[in-house]
Each structure stands twice: as C-alpha cells, then as structure tokens.
Design an enzyme around this catalytic site. Structure first.
Site, mmCIF file in Angstrom:
data_model
loop_
_atom_site.group_PDB
_atom_site.id
_atom_site.type_symbol
_atom_site.label_atom_id
_atom_site.label_comp_id
_atom_site.label_asym_id
_atom_site.label_seq_id
_atom_site.Cartn_x
_atom_site.Cartn_y
_atom_site.Cartn_z
ATOM 1 N N ASP A 112 24.155 -29.591 -89.321
ATOM 2 C CA ASP A 112 23.843 -30.720 -90.204
ATOM 3 C C ASP A 112 25.041 -31.038 -91.089
ATOM 4 O OD1 ASP A 112 21.413 -30.627 -89.096
ATOM 5 O OD2 ASP A 112 20.314 -29.987 -90.893
ATOM 6 N N ASP A 147 26.882 -34.519 -91.439
ATOM 7 C CA ASP A 147 27.035 -35.232 -92.710
ATOM 8 C C ASP A 147 28.487 -35.611 -92.962
ATOM 9 O OD1 ASP A 147 24.369 -35.073 -93.094
ATOM 10 O OD2 ASP A 147 24.433 -33.346 -94.453
ATOM 11 N N SER A 196 -5.826 -52.904 -78.062
ATOM 12 C CA SER A 196 -6.177 -51.530 -78.407
ATOM 13 C C SER A 196 -6.684 -50.865 -77.137
ATOM 14 C CB SER A 196 -7.175 -51.476 -79.553
ATOM 15 O OG SER A 196 -8.375 -52.018 -79.136
ATOM 16 N N LYS A 254 -2.071 -38.520 -77.036
ATOM 17 C CA LYS A 254 -2.293 -39.687 -77.885
ATOM 18 C C LYS A 254 -1.760 -39.317 -79.262
ATOM 19 C CE LYS A 254 -5.912 -42.967 -79.192
ATOM 20 N NZ LYS A 254 -5.289 -43.277 -80.429
ATOM 21 N N ARG A 293 1.618 -53.531 -85.261
ATOM 22 C CA ARG A 293 0.599 -54.088 -84.365
ATOM 23 C C ARG A 293 -0.116 -55.263 -85.032
ATOM 24 N NH1 ARG A 293 -4.817 -53.153 -83.486
ATOM 25 N NH2 ARG A 293 -5.427 -53.868 -81.435
ATOM 26 N N LYS A 328 -3.952 -43.247 -67.997
ATOM 27 C CA LYS A 328 -3.524 -44.584 -67.572
ATOM 28 C C LYS A 328 -3.340 -44.628 -66.066
ATOM 29 C CE LYS A 328 -0.542 -44.948 -71.643
ATOM 30 N NZ LYS A 328 0.824 -45.105 -72.126
ATOM 31 N N LYS A 387 -10.739 -38.847 -76.804
ATOM 32 C CA LYS A 387 -10.428 -38.440 -78.182
ATOM 33 C C LYS A 387 -11.003 -37.060 -78.505
ATOM 34 C CE LYS A 387 -10.176 -41.623 -81.325
ATOM 35 N NZ LYS A 387 -9.241 -42.060 -82.362
ATOM 36 N N CYS A 429 3.303 -5.218 -76.527
ATOM 37 C CA CYS A 429 3.370 -3.771 -76.432
ATOM 38 C C CYS A 429 3.386 -3.481 -74.940
ATOM 39 C CB CYS A 429 2.144 -3.142 -77.094
ATOM 40 S SG CYS A 429 2.004 -1.392 -76.740
ATOM 41 N N CYS A 437 -1.265 2.165 -73.770
ATOM 42 C CA CYS A 437 -1.663 1.877 -75.153
ATOM 43 C C CYS A 437 -3.193 1.815 -75.223
ATOM 44 C CB CYS A 437 -1.050 0.554 -75.592
ATOM 45 S SG CYS A 437 -1.697 -0.049 -77.159
HETATM 46 S S1 IVH Z 1 -1.055 -46.698 -74.385
HETATM 47 C C1 IVH Z 1 -2.924 -51.257 -74.458
HETATM 48 N N1 IVH Z 1 -0.269 -44.302 -74.935
HETATM 49 O O1 IVH Z 1 -3.290 -45.387 -79.638
HETATM 50 C C2 IVH Z 1 -2.690 -50.060 -75.235
HETATM 51 N N2 IVH Z 1 -1.234 -45.561 -76.696
HETATM 52 O O2 IVH Z 1 -6.013 -46.111 -80.309
HETATM 53 C C3 IVH Z 1 -1.802 -49.108 -74.508
HETATM 54 N N3 IVH Z 1 -1.280 -44.414 -78.836
HETATM 55 O O3 IVH Z 1 -2.748 -48.819 -79.951
HETATM 56 C C4 IVH Z 1 -1.543 -47.984 -75.359
HETATM 57 N N4 IVH Z 1 -0.361 -42.557 -78.147
HETATM 58 O O4 IVH Z 1 -0.785 -47.270 -80.577
HETATM 59 C C5 IVH Z 1 -0.831 -45.408 -75.418
HETATM 60 N N5 IVH Z 1 0.498 -42.142 -75.257
HETATM 61 C C6 IVH Z 1 -0.063 -43.253 -75.735
HETATM 62 C C7 IVH Z 1 -0.434 -43.381 -77.085
HETATM 63 C C8 IVH Z 1 -1.030 -44.551 -77.525
HETATM 64 C C9 IVH Z 1 -0.863 -43.198 -79.191
HETATM 65 C C10 IVH Z 1 -1.908 -45.402 -79.751
HETATM 66 C C11 IVH Z 1 -1.486 -46.829 -79.484
HETATM 67 C C12 IVH Z 1 -2.774 -47.574 -79.336
HETATM 68 C C13 IVH Z 1 -3.724 -46.657 -80.005
HETATM 69 C C14 IVH Z 1 -5.145 -46.902 -79.574
#
Ligand code: IVH
Length: 711
Positions: free
Chosen positions: A32, A36, A81, A114, A135, A288, A312, A424, A429
């Site tokens: 660091d 710096d 979302s 997530k 967003r 996804k 979740k 260990c 043991c």
């Molecule tokens: S994909 C169309 N991947 O979670 C939305 N989102 O609760 C595609 N988020 O708005 C989002 N980690 O901001 C995606 N690995 C991840 C993510 C992620 C966090 C957030 C994102 C989204 C929100 C939804």
C-alpha cells in the site's frame, strides 16, 4: 524530470495496473505504501502540469465537483427486477415454466451469488468509463457518475480492446464486511454514528452530493449482467462475464454453469454451507438461462425477465458478546474454533454457540474474546460469527492465539497444505476416535441403537474400541461392566450392533468419516459401484468422471482406499461380517420406532405414488427395490415440497429431512403457496401462521410418520 505527456500516461497506466491487480484480481504485487507513493507522484505531477490531466486519470477518482442534485437519466434498456423464490419447490416451478416455454431445447443454467448491494449500471464508450446510473424506478435512474468514479474497482478505462463501442454493464455496488467493520470503528472513534448494515451504507454513500464523502467509503463493484450493447461477441452469460473480466471489470465470483437444473439446485446446498467464506453480504443465488437467444425467446413480464429467478435465503442476525473461544477436535482431526456466546435470541431460537470456522477467519475478522459479534443464522446451517462490532470494543482485548497442540492428545497440530484447516494428524487421538465412533454409530450412518456418547466414551477409555471393527467384537461380558449398563441392555446393544452390519454400502461409506465424503457422495458412490470391491479398484481418473463427484472428493476417496490404513479398515469390517454391497434403500427399518398411540393407518395417506412423474433416479431406485427382499419403498413424497417447523418428539430435524428426501420429497425452510404441506411440532411459530394464511395443509409429526410405509 517529466518531459512528455506520454511519461505521465505511463505512470497512470502503472497505477491502473495496480488497481486492477488489487481490486479485480485480488493479487496486489506492491505494498500500500508503494502504491501511495506512485499516487502522490502522479498528483504532484498533475499539479505541475495541469494541461496534461486527463479525465480518466486515477487521480480523478477523488471527485471535487460538488453536485447540486443528481440528473435523472433514462435507461436505454429498462433495469428490471427479478422474481424471488423462497424454496427449492418454488425454484423448480420457475425452471419448469422456463422449460415449458422452450420445448425440446436443452437449457444451460448459470447460478451466481446474489450480492446484497445496490444495483448500478456503468456505461463505457470506446473503452472509457463515461456514466454510472442507479436503478431508480427501472426506467430512469440517477446519474451517479462522479461517485462511481471513486469506486476503485470501477475501471476508468478498460484494459483490453473495448468489447463494443458502447458497453453497458450492470452490477452491484457493495462493501466488504471487513471494510464495514473498520469504517464503523473509525466512525465510533470520531464520536460519529455507526452504520447499521452494509447495504444501507452503500445506498447512502452513492447518493452523497459531495463525491469526497463517497470516496471515503470503501465501496466496491461486481458486474453481473449485460445492459445496452450492440455487436457483442459473447452469446451467453458465462462468456460475457469472462470477457468483462478480461477487460478489467470485476465480476461476481463463483459463477457456475450447469447442464441441468437439478445439477444447479444441488449446488445450492453446497453454496449455502460455504456462505461464511464470503466477505460480502449474499442474500441468495440467482439462476439464469445461460444462452442469450433462449432469453430472447422467453422475454420478460413488465417487472422481470422470464429467464432468471432468485432463490433467496432467510437470514437473521443478532449482536451478542463473545464469552470464550473453544477449540474442538472433529472426526477427521480438524481442530475448529467454536464461539461461546452470551445467549441471544435469533429468529425465535436461543443461540449460545456459533461457528468461527477456522483460525484464519478469526485472524482476518480480528475476533477477540470479550468482543461484541454479529451472529447470523441462515436457513438450516448452524449459526456463525459474521464480524466484530469493532466500535463496541471499548478496552484493549488480547488477540486470540490458536493452540499449537491438540487439546486432547497434546500432539503438535499442523495446517493442511494449501488449506485453512488446522489438524491433529495423530491417527490414535482419542478425541478423533471418539468422534468417528460416535458418527459411525449415529443415525445418518450405521444407526446403532443404544450406542450413545457416554458409552462410546467408556469403550474408548477402557480401550475396548480402537477401530470400527472392534465394535463388532464387543461382548456382552465387556458391555455389562460399563457404568449404567446391565445384562439386558448389554444384550440389546450387542444385538443392535450386529443388526447394523446390513445397513448397506451407502451408509457404510458415510460412516467411515473419509474426508470430503458425506452422505450425498457416499450415496452416489454406492449407486455407481454397487459393491466395495469395484470401488477399491477404481482409480482417481474413474472417480473424477462420476457425475457430482468433484476433484477433491475423488482424490480423497482414492487416497483413503489405496492407503494401508483404509484397506485395513475395509478388511477388518469385512472380517466381522459387515455387508459391503448397495442396499435397495438407505433407510434402516428401525429408524422409526412405532409409538403405541399411532394407528399408522394408510387412510392418512395424503398422496399416491406418482408413477408417471418419477425421475430416472427414482425409477432406478425402484427397480433396485424390486430385487431386494424387504427394504423396498416407494417415493411417496415424489416432488412434494415439505416444510418442517416446531419441536418434534420422535425425530431430529436432520432425520425428518432425510426421510423426506429418501421418499422423494424436498425439505424446504420456508412456507409459500407452493409448499405441499407443513409438518408442525410443538411451539411452531411464524411458519405455521403463514401456512394457515396460505391454506397449506398442516399435519402432525405422527401423521407424517404414518404416511410412510415404515415398520
Ligand atoms: S441478474 C433483470 N445477478 O438483485 C435482472 N442480479 O433483487 C437481472 N443482484 O436488480 C439481474 N446479484 O441488482 C443478477 N448475480 C446477480 C445479482 C443480481 C445481485 C441484484 C440486482 C437485481 C436485484 C434483484
């Protein structure tokens, strides 16, 4: 002496390289202090030669323009979302819907952490960072460019050739737990208010009108999605993320691609168990569809795309005092630290112990006895210490030193090569032997009724038992002399030990406490090899080829069964008559003792066997069952999502979950409309209320057991 703008630029490039090494690749190659020095030199030179300052200079991160307000900017592509699911059942429903909409085409799935941060969109023009937006309402967001510039791992210039002329990357602004704790410590030292959690702090920081304030907050960024781009090379998520990484953008870690949804779901369990390894907040996993063409075919609803869903985690936390750090020796010799806490109430349960994982974590998080710590409980996993509330450390506390010798046998401890665990390695043991024997006799392994902790302790102390095989050589005469044992119980115990010989290969493999081999892997191995002799002959390469067996597990299995010790264990157990072939069912009949009150009538059966819905695995299980004489069972709970809540009388939580699984169902930790039914024990709380609200059927433990064709 500086003689050209070129030289100034090469200093900037040098700093950019170190930023990337530090923030994106997490492997800095200078201190660091040296960093710096480079930065001070650049600042000084730019002060002398302001005409050569460029807008993407690393010095421009520390914004000095005070913003009147944030400009509102429309997103070129809406920031949607994501659909949330709270159980594996709901998640499967989502995947089924996707598959239905893409008939006959195989789907690759990507699972990603997530990140619990604040969504942001970064726009690069010809490789230069030009704009960052929040967003907002999904259609329009705030322009936070000046604040985003202060985030060190937002590259002001992409390293490799720009992917496309305009590149919009979406991701999460977040903060590490370590940085958060340190920041709060500084706040408290200044007499300022401490922040409640990382997410709120991040949200507050990026909305600061003075970028200097934002610059003081150690914000970070992870990319996870594609925004508005034209002419992108990549045609799928995985390749896109790899390209971003190559261009110097830090990407969400631990992204995994799977060829089937089942494989992706299996990863969930592994992932949840390793949640503590992350130094940033994760509130779920995102699933996804990998290929962009398939995404286009699926499209979106007004709110969210149809190709992604989040699974979740339910997470709860509490702050409490760390009274003591104890170390305990596990069955494979790992010596792990455990936090003894002042009892705290988390989500309706009292927590007085929590995992501290390993010595490195204690050091990294700077956890000391006497500290106030944040304890988190997520789903089914045992509570763990997330971080220290450093600002609540009012007096000097001594650092914790991990013992150098085994607390049980006093042999010197050693650290796993390349790993974090302290072990260990003394095969004799007594603490390890005790744990191994306890586990061997336990319900998820050989299930020896009556062989409890106290008896195991005496057997080891008296040296009657030094190996698994010794259990099968115990005599009634030896046992009846033990404390609190009479002739009758000794007779019964010998009978129970004998009876355990026929549990079958899967349980036996689990029972052996081979490193990295748990019940799941044991089951896969038993199904694959069917008998121990085929397994003994298998080389590493063959083991690694097996679906769901990773390299680490394969290595561990090969090592154990090729070692003189491993071979001796097998031979010894063979010689005492332990069955070493796969049984039809991994479930011993005596797991459940029928209670006197239960009528166990089949009329309480809620579901019929769903023959047409059976997966290949279940079909295979059934055809195996037909060959076995007595243990056959049908997947009565096929595809049922079941939530267990409250205190049970006859089964432990892991036992009922195992039963659910053994009978083809899914045990979930939260109630939703897709829950098939809830098994409610005494003092059930919010989950029961929710089930009532949603009209989900509720049954008792007794009724549940009666549904199953057990003895
Ligand atoms: S994909 C169309 N991947 O979670 C939305 N989102 O609760 C595609 N988020 O708005 C989002 N980690 O901001 C995606 N690995 C991840 C993510 C992620 C966090 C957030 C994102 C989204 C929100 C939804």
């Amino acid at each position: 002496m500086i003689n050209s703008a070129k030289q100034l630029e090469s200093l900037r490039n040098e700093i950019r390289k170190h930023d990337r090494l530090y923030y994106v690749e997490a492997s800095p190659d200078i201190s660091d202090f040296e960093y710096d020095k480079l930065m001070s030199r650049l600042k000084e030179l730019e002060r002398q030669y302001p005409e050569w300052i460029t807008s993407d200079s690393p010095t421009r991160r520390i914004g000095d323009k005070l913003l009147g307000d944030f400009a509102t900017v429309s997103h070129r592509v809406p920031m949607l979302s994501i659909e949330n699911t709270y159980s594996i059942g709901e998640l499967r429903e989502f995947a089924n819907r996707v598959q239905k909409n893409l008939p006959d085409s195989p789907i690759e799935w990507v699972a990603e952490p997530k990140v619990d941060g604040v969504a942001a969109s970064l726009i690069f023009q010809n490789g230069a960072f030009v704009q960052a937006l929040t967003r907002g309402n999904g259609r329009q967001g705030d322009d936070i460019t000046n604040n985003a510039r202060t985030i060190r791992d937002v590259p002001l210039r992409l390293t490799s050739a720009a992917l496309t002329e305009t590149l919009e990357v979406r991701g999460e602004i977040y903060m590490t737990n370590t940085d958060f704790a340190k920041l709060n410590e500084r706040q408290a030292a200044k007499g300022a208010a401490v922040f409640a959690n990382t997410r709120n702090l991040v949200a507050g920081s990026i909305k600061q009108l003075d970028p200097k304030i934002c610059a003081e907050r150690p914000l970070r960024f992870f990319a996870h999605s594609v925004g508005a781009v034209e002419g992108l090379h990549a045609d799928n998520e995985m390749d896109f993320l790899l390209e971003l990484q190559a261009a110097g953008i830090s990407v969400v870690p631990h992204v995994r691609k799977f060829q089937s949804f089942d494989a992706a779901v299996n990863y969930c369990e592994e992932f949840v168990e390793n949640l503590h390894c992350f130094d940033f907040e994760i509130d779920g996993l995102v699933f996804k569809v990998n290929r962009f063409v398939q995404r286009e075919q699926l499209g979106s609803t007004a709110k969210s795309p149809r190709w992604a869903a989040a699974y979740k985690f339910e997470k709860y936390e509490a702050v409490t005092k760390l009274k003591e750090i104890r170390v305990q020796v596990g069955k494979t010799g790992t010596v792990t630290p455990v936090a003894e806490l002042e009892p705290a109430s988390i989500a309706g349960t009292t927590v007085s112990r929590a995992s501290l994982h390993n010595a490195e974590e204690i050091e990294r998080k700077d956890i000391r006895v006497g500290d106030f710590v944040v304890v988190e409980k997520a789903g089914k996993i045992i509570p763990h210490v997330v971080r220290v509330e450093l600002h609540l450390r009012t007096e000097e506390l001594p650092e914790f030193h991990f013992p150098t010798n085994c607390p049980e046998c006093n042999e010197p401890l050693s650290k796993d090569e390349g790993g974090v665990y302290i072990r260990c390695t003394n095969i004799e043991c007594p603490a390890q032997l005790k744990e191994r024997i306890r586990f061997f006799a336990g319900r998820s392994a050989m299930n020896i009724d009556g062989l409890g902790d106290k008896i195991v302790e005496q057997l080891i102390h008296k040296k009657y038992v030094r190996s698994f095989g010794d259990l099968y050589r115990l005599t009634v005469e030896q046992l009846e002399k033990l404390e609190r044992m009479g002739k009758r119980s000794a007779d019964k115990l010998v009978a129970a030990i004998n009876e355990s010989k026929t549990r079958g290969l899967s349980r036996l493999l689990n029972a052996l406490s081979i490193r990295h081999i748990g019940a799941e892997t044991a089951d896969i191995l038993a199904k694959h090899f069917q008998n121990i002799d085929s397994l003994l002959q298998a080389e590493f390469a063959e083991l690694e080829q097996i679906d769901m067996i990773g390299q680490i597990a394969a290595e561990s299995i090969a090592e154990f069964f090729k070692s003189p010790h491993g071979l001796a264990v097998v031979e010894d157990l063979k010689s005492v008559g332990v069955t070493m072939t796969a049984a039809a069912s991994s479930l011993p009949r005596n797991l459940i003792r029928k209670s006197q009150t239960s009528s166990a009538s089949k009329s309480t059966l809620l579901f019929d066997v769903e023959n047409d819905k059976k997966s290949d695995e279940q079909n295979q299980e059934q055809s195996l069952s037909q060959n076995a004489e007595s243990d056959a069972f049908e997947p009565i709970l096929a595809d049922k999502t079941i939530v267990v809540t409250g205190k049970l009388e006859r089964l432990k939580r892991d036992e009922i979950e195992r039963l659910i699984k053994d009978f083809g169902g899914h045990a979930s930790s939260s109630v939703s409309k897709s829950t098939d039914f809830v098994v409610a024990g005494a003092d059930a709380g919010s989950k029961l209320t929710k089930a009532k609200e949603l009209g989900v059927p509720i049954i008792s433990e007794e009724e549940f057991l009666a549904m199953l064709p057990l003895e």
